[in-house]
Design an enzyme around this catalytic site. Structure first.
Site, PDB file in Angstrom:
ATOM      1  N   ARG A   1      28.602  80.127  91.276  1.00 21.61           N
ATOM      2  CA  ARG A   1      29.332  80.551  90.129  1.00 21.61           C
ATOM      3  C   ARG A   1      29.053  80.081  88.457  1.00 21.61           C
ATOM      4  NH1 ARG A   1      30.594  83.021  93.832  1.00 21.61           N
ATOM      5  NH2 ARG A   1      31.956  84.051  94.488  1.00 21.61           N
TER       6      ARG A   1
ATOM      7  N   GLU B   1      25.985  82.248  88.220  1.00 19.44           N
ATOM      8  CA  GLU B   1      25.859  83.779  87.225  1.00 19.44           C
ATOM      9  C   GLU B   1      26.598  83.430  86.101  1.00 19.44           C
ATOM     10  OE1 GLU B   1      28.410  86.251  90.515  1.00 19.44           O
ATOM     11  OE2 GLU B   1      29.929  86.413  88.624  1.00 19.44           O
TER      12      GLU B   1
ATOM     13  N   SER C   1      21.403  68.836  73.823  1.00 21.32           N
ATOM     14  CA  SER C   1      20.510  67.540  75.148  1.00 21.32           C
ATOM     15  C   SER C   1      20.995  67.729  76.346  1.00 21.32           C
ATOM     16  CB  SER C   1      20.425  65.715  74.209  1.00 21.32           C
ATOM     17  OG  SER C   1      20.406  65.397  75.465  1.00 21.32           O
TER      18      SER C   1
END
Lengths: 146, 146, 146, 146, 146, 146, 146, 146, 146, 146
Positions: free
Chosen positions: J88, J91, J114
């Site tokens: 997830r 995604e 960073s």
């Protein structure tokens, strides 16, 4: 029979136990730091005397000494690219690779920087805004020549 | 609308027609050679004044000037790796990458060489056995810090 | 602006229309066959005079002549590997690559055959059991030298 | 049961211990160098007598002798491509592959160089500017024939 | 200039418009069905007379006729594998490939079925439980011969 | 617990030791050659009686017999494709796959050749110009049917 | 000439402009919803009458109508997998694929669910805790049969 | 320490030895068939009581019981896709995936079928033309909601 | 017809010309910044009124407005990963992904953070040692529930 | 010698046996939760005192303690991406990555967040419609600076 790669892992471990830096090992072998580190990690064949000297410093077994002298299949594989310390070099090549190519052709003509007749150096350069990692890549120019 | 990459190809072509070297363009812009070349090839956004100066030198259209100022998606793709002049740098990373990592950790501790706070230089160093390509990679050390 | 690759396709087409063999073109340019074919397909930059000579032989436009002189990104991509005439060379490398490596190290020591200081030749050798394709790969030995 | 690949590693090791070159082994077997090296590395099935002769020269166990005679799955895998000594051959194919294809079709018509009815030779050719690796690929032409 | 692949798409379209089957075209050219279909889709160079005959049947333009005669880069790409009608052949190779290899070695010795000196046929064989697709692959045996 | 794949390697080895051909084993089991070879290499589950018959012929242990009866995960992996004897079938699919698809649709309509209701046969067909490998792929046609 | 895929995009656009749902189009064609949607997106050839009916409903040009009737290369490519609505089906296959395989073998024996003799249905099932997407995959069992 | 995957293989083996179907195990645990099979193959963590019940039925060791309760890394890897029984589901997604997406958006709006709040069922549905595999995928609709 | 992706490029360009920040556009639409930016780049369908409002602000054509309302295929492709600003997020997932998984399971049980019922925020947090990029990912927990 | 990855698996197992949460371990070490979990799974080198404290809490052997202190090759591999809890996050990056990039450039200029000077936090935030997983990514902004 010990593979070059396994020998490299044994050496890396032995170095920590011996309380030695790569720089100290290189100095005792009288060899450059990057070359020494790469060779002990399995990327170069070592001469019998270099291998023996390393073995004494690091208390290595005979099979590891034999492995260090063997001709390697060079290369470190895809998995290694993901490590952030190594990835930054790949990223810089992604960003500056074509510029490097243009400037090499401009300064030298059609050809390449050799990665065989080649040396590399890592230095720590003090800087008030934060010390800098300075890596010098130094290879003989080879022109396309038929 | 001209893409950054297309703008880079137009620039590369225009440079040849104008009979200028990348070094000369960099000098007139007052910027380092590698930075200038990379920026004109589309890897950095240029300031309006730098883009205008380049446009004048190279006789570029307004859409190219606009493209040069745009924020890029950086990276040069997989196909570029196969070019021998660029490949040699990848090969050296394959052979010396783990040694670089070991020596950076030894000299600095746990961390990386920044590829953002970073500069690079290409030099031709005369050598009786054949001139050498010397590339300096110079990035600020960044330590893993939570 | 014509890309090197497009220029190569135009040349290949023009050659058929002109009724010339690659060997004939190479002979008129006074260059080796493999070099000439590779250069006209976009793998080498050509000198202005070579490009002009080719243009006259093959009736090429000014933009193609300009493209032939440009510095290439070398390499021919993954799709080309599937062609059976090209694949057989890859297959032979799959089967004989490690043996080549062993014998190069045995005859020369640690190093490589240069693909830059390199020439290649294709010959048809008559044989009663079926003529043979004989390809000679001839590159300078480069030893790993720090 | 010893796999062909493992057998190849055992042989490579045993050869160093026996102080023999691949050329010497090939000579004693009365077989060409490249063939012998490839076969002992597991790319060809060996006849019982060849395997036995190799076993005697190199002091190999019965299971290795059995493995040497087995029919192989040929090919040496993707990892091997990264080794610089082997990579240069792949690079030359990237650069000259389409030219090879053009010239084979020009000299022979539509077809391929066989990689099955095929022989290969590696020679060291002295040259004042640096000795040369000369590799001859010699395969029967096969025309597309329905 | 029309690419071989584009020519293939034009032919496929023209065939539907002309209301001809591949079998009918093959019959009029006096060539086998699989060969004819593959050649018209761009996998074989056609002779001038075959190309002209096809052009007349299918009402093709001169540039398509020229493309049909050109030497192809053979292969149909990865995307095509996903089509179910083609995938079933790949699946059968996944399941029966090693068995094919064993039986070819058993019946012929060490070697391969040629895909160059090769012919293929597709037949519809009536069967009360559902007609069968019978594809015959017929290639000359080539033994590994040094 | 012995995996199907390991069982296949044990069987292949045992067959050589027993001095039996795959054809002989198939005959004694009363099964087709390709099916028998594929099943013994781990691509089909065998019935208890077939597995027992094979075990007796080849002197196999109980764990191998159990493995032969197990339902397999079918498929032989990417590495196998590189073997030249197997690769030629993939190459023919690259060249003739779209033609196969066109002809199947022409002769049968929209659908596929089943790879499940399927049989395959390898024959050696004598030919004065060199014997031929003839492989018959025979699968039930399945039409797209909602 | 309009490709099947382009035709699918035109149809998708036209459907929105016509203010019709896929369900309404399916109903007017008298075909199932999933089949109709897939066919109009280019995954099935349509009959002339179905294509004509769709053309009237959606005001499509003759070239699109022709494309809809053409035999497709089926499959939707790798890029589509990343879309979350489609990815969840791939994820469920990753998690439940081996369980599906076990239960199919347990209930039917060795074989597969056909994806050719196959139908699929999407329903919205009301549920107080949130309505549910229920997709039924319904394919004929095919047993491995030699 | 036993990995989840190894535990799954032990379970699969033990099930055959115990002469139990997955359906029988599911019934005795009082859990759905697909869930039970997936969990025992290592795709779900099991409760201590479910793991203990399975252990008693299948005579499993303590380390396997512990492994069954552990939280898994879900997913079954690329190799599994090639198995024909599993591949057909991937193929159907290739062909019908975009149609599924269109119909889910049409019936529910912008969102997905959950693969977490999800259940699946495999049934054998008798059919005179051949029994059918009917798999029901049933997941809660989740709408894109910021 | 304008694709979603092309529409996104037009919008990005128009925004610069209009001299507006994404934050200003988001504010005028009364929508969150990340949502607005993602939607205008083509990752969400926009309502007619949102699309119209954006069109007025950015002076967009009717085809772009239509494209902004269309249901997208979500995802931004592999090439985008190489951009350093985006890569750092992938790198953090490589390093901290398994730790995230452990802590989500520890705090919530077996399940996931939804990426559908989800919101995200980017803030600039002043810090004397250098301002910080703080990105908040906020998704509903979904437990595995059969 | 125990690899970092193996050490991570031993730790994960030992934690369950010790009946401790990651949060409790982090609290006793006086370190943040995500850092502690990542370090114990092998993504950071631990100080001797932290490693010793962990060893006491979890009853770890000396070789594991040594492994925890070693400098890691960071990264968790491709297989891990398929796990739904981790996927997830990937995604969300696919969907929102370009928006993140735009907003970082808008709020900070040309540069990156960073991933080295970086911290991360996972929280469970109660919500009447279902508790929420809130993950905060917090890294120092680094501007492109030559």
């Amino acid at each position: 029979m010990v593979h070059k790669q396994q020998a490299g892992e044994v050496v890396a471990q032995a170095r920590v136990r011996a309380g030695l830096t790569w720089a100290q090992i290189a100095e005792r072998l009288g060899k450059p730091e990057v070359w020494t580190t790469a060779a002990l990690l399995g990327q170069h064949p070592m001469s019998p005397s270099d291998a023996a000297a390393a073995a004494e410093l690091l208390d290595l077994g005979a099979d590891v000494v034999e492995a260090l002298q063997r001709q390697p299949y060079r290369g470190s594989g895809e998995a290694v690219v993901a490590d952030p310390t190594i990835y930054r070099f790949h990223e810089a090549l992604q960003v500056y690779g074509p510029a490097l190519k243009e400037l090499i052709h401009e300064k030298f003509g059609d050809g390449i920087m050799s990665a065989i007749n080649f040396r590399m150096q890592v230095e720590r350069v003090p800087d008030p805004e934060g010390d800098r990692v300075v890596v010098t890549w130094d290879g003989k120019f080879l022109d396309y020549r038929w």
